[in-house]
Scaffold this motif. Structure first.
Motif, PDB file in Angstrom:
ATOM      1  N   ALA A 325      28.625  30.520  46.398  1.00 42.44           N
ATOM      2  CA  ALA A 325      29.819  31.265  46.801  1.00 42.44           C
ATOM      3  C   ALA A 325      30.990  30.327  47.057  1.00 42.44           C
ATOM      4  O   ALA A 325      32.134  30.618  46.688  1.00 42.44           O
ATOM      5  N   ASP A 326      30.713  29.196  47.676  1.00 44.62           N
ATOM      6  CA  ASP A 326      31.771  28.226  47.959  1.00 44.62           C
ATOM      7  C   ASP A 326      32.381  27.697  46.662  1.00 44.62           C
ATOM      8  O   ASP A 326      33.611  27.572  46.544  1.00 44.62           O
ATOM      9  N   ARG A 327      31.545  27.388  45.672  1.00 44.81           N
ATOM     10  CA  ARG A 327      32.066  26.894  44.399  1.00 44.81           C
ATOM     11  C   ARG A 327      32.901  27.968  43.689  1.00 44.81           C
ATOM     12  O   ARG A 327      33.907  27.652  43.048  1.00 44.81           O
ATOM     13  N   CYS A 328      32.468  29.220  43.788  1.00 46.12           N
ATOM     14  CA  CYS A 328      33.229  30.297  43.158  1.00 46.12           C
ATOM     15  C   CYS A 328      34.634  30.379  43.751  1.00 46.12           C
ATOM     16  O   CYS A 328      35.623  30.535  43.020  1.00 46.12           O
ATOM     17  N   VAL A 329      34.714  30.282  45.067  1.00 49.30           N
ATOM     18  CA  VAL A 329      36.030  30.276  45.716  1.00 49.30           C
ATOM     19  C   VAL A 329      36.848  29.088  45.226  1.00 49.30           C
ATOM     20  O   VAL A 329      38.031  29.215  44.880  1.00 49.30           O
ATOM     21  N   GLN A 330      36.225  27.914  45.164  1.00 52.62           N
ATOM     22  CA  GLN A 330      36.939  26.695  44.775  1.00 52.62           C
ATOM     23  C   GLN A 330      37.444  26.783  43.340  1.00 52.62           C
ATOM     24  O   GLN A 330      38.572  26.388  43.036  1.00 52.62           O
ATOM     25  N   SER A 338      41.815  35.058  48.349  1.00 49.63           N
ATOM     26  CA  SER A 338      42.539  36.305  48.544  1.00 49.63           C
ATOM     27  C   SER A 338      41.598  37.486  48.371  1.00 49.63           C
ATOM     28  O   SER A 338      40.442  37.329  47.958  1.00 49.63           O
ATOM     29  N   ASP A 339      42.113  38.678  48.638  1.00 50.63           N
ATOM     30  CA  ASP A 339      41.300  39.878  48.446  1.00 50.63           C
ATOM     31  C   ASP A 339      41.508  40.484  47.061  1.00 50.63           C
ATOM     32  O   ASP A 339      41.213  41.656  46.835  1.00 50.63           O
ATOM     33  N   ALA A 340      41.993  39.661  46.118  1.00 51.40           N
ATOM     34  CA  ALA A 340      42.173  40.138  44.746  1.00 51.40           C
ATOM     35  C   ALA A 340      40.841  40.463  44.082  1.00 51.40           C
ATOM     36  O   ALA A 340      40.776  41.289  43.168  1.00 51.40           O
ATOM     37  N   THR A 341      39.778  39.784  44.518  1.00 51.90           N
ATOM     38  CA  THR A 341      38.425  40.065  44.017  1.00 51.90           C
ATOM     39  C   THR A 341      37.476  40.086  45.218  1.00 51.90           C
ATOM     40  O   THR A 341      37.882  39.790  46.348  1.00 51.90           O
ATOM     41  N   ILE A 342      36.204  40.380  44.971  1.00 50.46           N
ATOM     42  CA  ILE A 342      35.237  40.408  46.071  1.00 50.46           C
ATOM     43  C   ILE A 342      34.647  39.031  46.348  1.00 50.46           C
ATOM     44  O   ILE A 342      33.771  38.896  47.204  1.00 50.46           O
ATOM     45  N   VAL A 343      35.132  37.995  45.661  1.00 54.78           N
ATOM     46  CA  VAL A 343      34.561  36.658  45.835  1.00 54.78           C
ATOM     47  C   VAL A 343      34.712  36.168  47.270  1.00 54.78           C
ATOM     48  O   VAL A 343      33.779  35.622  47.859  1.00 54.78           O
ATOM     49  N   GLU A 344      35.886  36.359  47.868  1.00 56.82           N
ATOM     50  CA  GLU A 344      36.069  35.891  49.253  1.00 56.82           C
ATOM     51  C   GLU A 344      35.174  36.661  50.207  1.00 56.82           C
ATOM     52  O   GLU A 344      34.670  36.102  51.181  1.00 56.82           O
ATOM     53  N   GLN A 345      34.937  37.946  49.956  1.00 62.58           N
ATOM     54  CA  GLN A 345      34.038  38.710  50.825  1.00 62.58           C
ATOM     55  C   GLN A 345      32.604  38.216  50.680  1.00 62.58           C
ATOM     56  O   GLN A 345      31.890  38.064  51.677  1.00 62.58           O
TER      57      GLN A 345
END
Length: 380
Positions: A325-330, A338-345
């Motif tokens: 998940a951390d790499r996806c955010v990076q 941002s809340d543009a996708t569910i990645v941050e959630q």
């Protein structure tokens, strides 16, 4: 069934991720949950891990289904495979009497009611957390009822739940009780805002003041509460791994799509080793997590309690998924936070997952103790 669940999540549930019906801390409201479950019922994917005759899929079969339901943070809620209901259904299916199953299990299985598991207690009260032996909530028999007094904390899904499983300490040992909710003897002290926002009902702190429970609502036998908790524990840990693997598979899809479309320094991001290697590492760790889940599920399907195997799997999978998940955010940069996708959630939810059902450090401590015992036996 897994294919049907995935199709339902992708076609029906994912578009609802932006639905504004959320409570004070961002979790879906009961109105949204009911709507999603009605849609799941129509699609034939409500409570897909339990057959029509009430029997459960094997753990390996359950894994295939629950991973797919986890492709959206709303998927487990919609399909009725979410915590704590999924673990509570497993426990009641194995321990409850036919009468208690009909009264308490069936409404949860049908997706008509949510449930809560009341075990954890406030740290400032010195009560049970990762160490259940510290249980301080008491129960005593009085006439035809049990009377329960104590406090509970971080009780997932309590607000709005209709079925409660309460754990308390008697002279005979730990006991579990089934109660109808809400009950005026159980008072919500507060519902804190938490880092995760996928579970309806929040994580409430409660005060139990002279809660009277009829004797026939004792789950199983008095004094066997810890034994019953073990029945629930290993599959529940593993189910968390299944659902959040699904969420991280989706985050990886989103991050990969972003990296293939986004241009920087004359080429797509994924062609830069700093980005492409992160996605490759994710691909490897997601496969390792899947294999670990399948291995542990196989152990449970052989009839073993699986506490050691589920501890190992919970540690390995939660820590690996945190890195994923951390790499996806990076990879996604500003879009990733941002809340543009569910990645941050997903990132926030996985961070909480490293604590829920036992922090990583508690599982490692338990495993180290087992290694010491094995060494002592060998050395002796």
């Amino acid at each position: 069934m897994a294919d049907r669940v995935e199709a339902f999540v992708r076609k029906i549930v994912i578009p609802c991720e932006t639905d504004p019906r959320r409570d004070h801390h961002g979790a879906p409201t009961d109105d949204l949950v009911r709507e999603l479950r009605d849609l799941a019922r129509e699609a034939g994917v409500l409570t897909p891990h339990i057959r029509a005759d009430g029997t459960h899929l094997s753990q390996r079969e359950t894994a295939v289904v629950l991973i797919r339901s986890g492709l959206s943070p709303l998927g487990p809620v919609a399909c009725n495979t979410a915590a704590p209901d999924e673990g509570n259904m497993f426990l009641l299916g194995h321990v409850a009497s036919p009468a208690l199953k009909a009264r308490f299990l069936e409404p949860v299985r049908r997706g008509e009611a949510r449930s809560a598991f009341l075990m954890t207690e406030p740290a400032e009260w010195g009560g049970a957390g990762a160490d259940p032996s510290m249980l301080k909530t008491t129960c005593a028999f009085d006439g035809t009822d049990w009377v329960i007094n104590g406090r509970k904390a971080f009780i997932t899904g309590y607000q709005g739940a209709r079925v409660g499983i309460v754990m308390a300490r008697a002279d005979e040992g730990a006991c579990m009780f089934l109660v109808d909710l809400p009950d005026p003897a159980i008072r919500i002290e507060r519902i804190p805002n938490t880092i995760d926002t996928s579970m309806p009902g929040g994580h409430a702190s409660l005060a139990l003041e002279n809660l009277r429970v009829p004797a026939d609502q004792l789950l199983g036998s008095a004094g066997k509460g810890f034994e019953y908790a073990q029945i629930r524990l290993s599959p529940a840990r593993l189910s968390h791994c299944m659902r959040w693997l699904g969420a991280c598979l989706r985050a990886q899809e989103i991050a990969t799509d972003y990296a293939c479309r986004r241009q920087a320094f004359g080429k797509p991001l994924i062609e830069h080793e700093g980005v492409g290697f992160m996605l490759a590492e994710n691909h490897i760790e997601l496969k390792q997590a899947q294999l670990m889940i399948d291995w542990c599920a196989g152990v449970l399907d052989q009839g073993h309690l699986g506490t050691v195997e589920s501890s190992m799997t919970k540690v390995a999978v939660s820590e690996a998924l945190m890195r994923v998940a951390d790499r996806c955010v990076q990879v996604m940069g500003g879009t990733g936070v941002s809340d543009a996708t569910i990645v941050e959630q997903v990132f926030r939810e996985i961070r909480a997952f490293r604590i829920y059902d036992g922090p990583t450090e508690v599982h490692k401590w338990s495993l180290a103790r087992k290694l010491k015992r094995q060494w002592s036996q060998t050395a002796g």
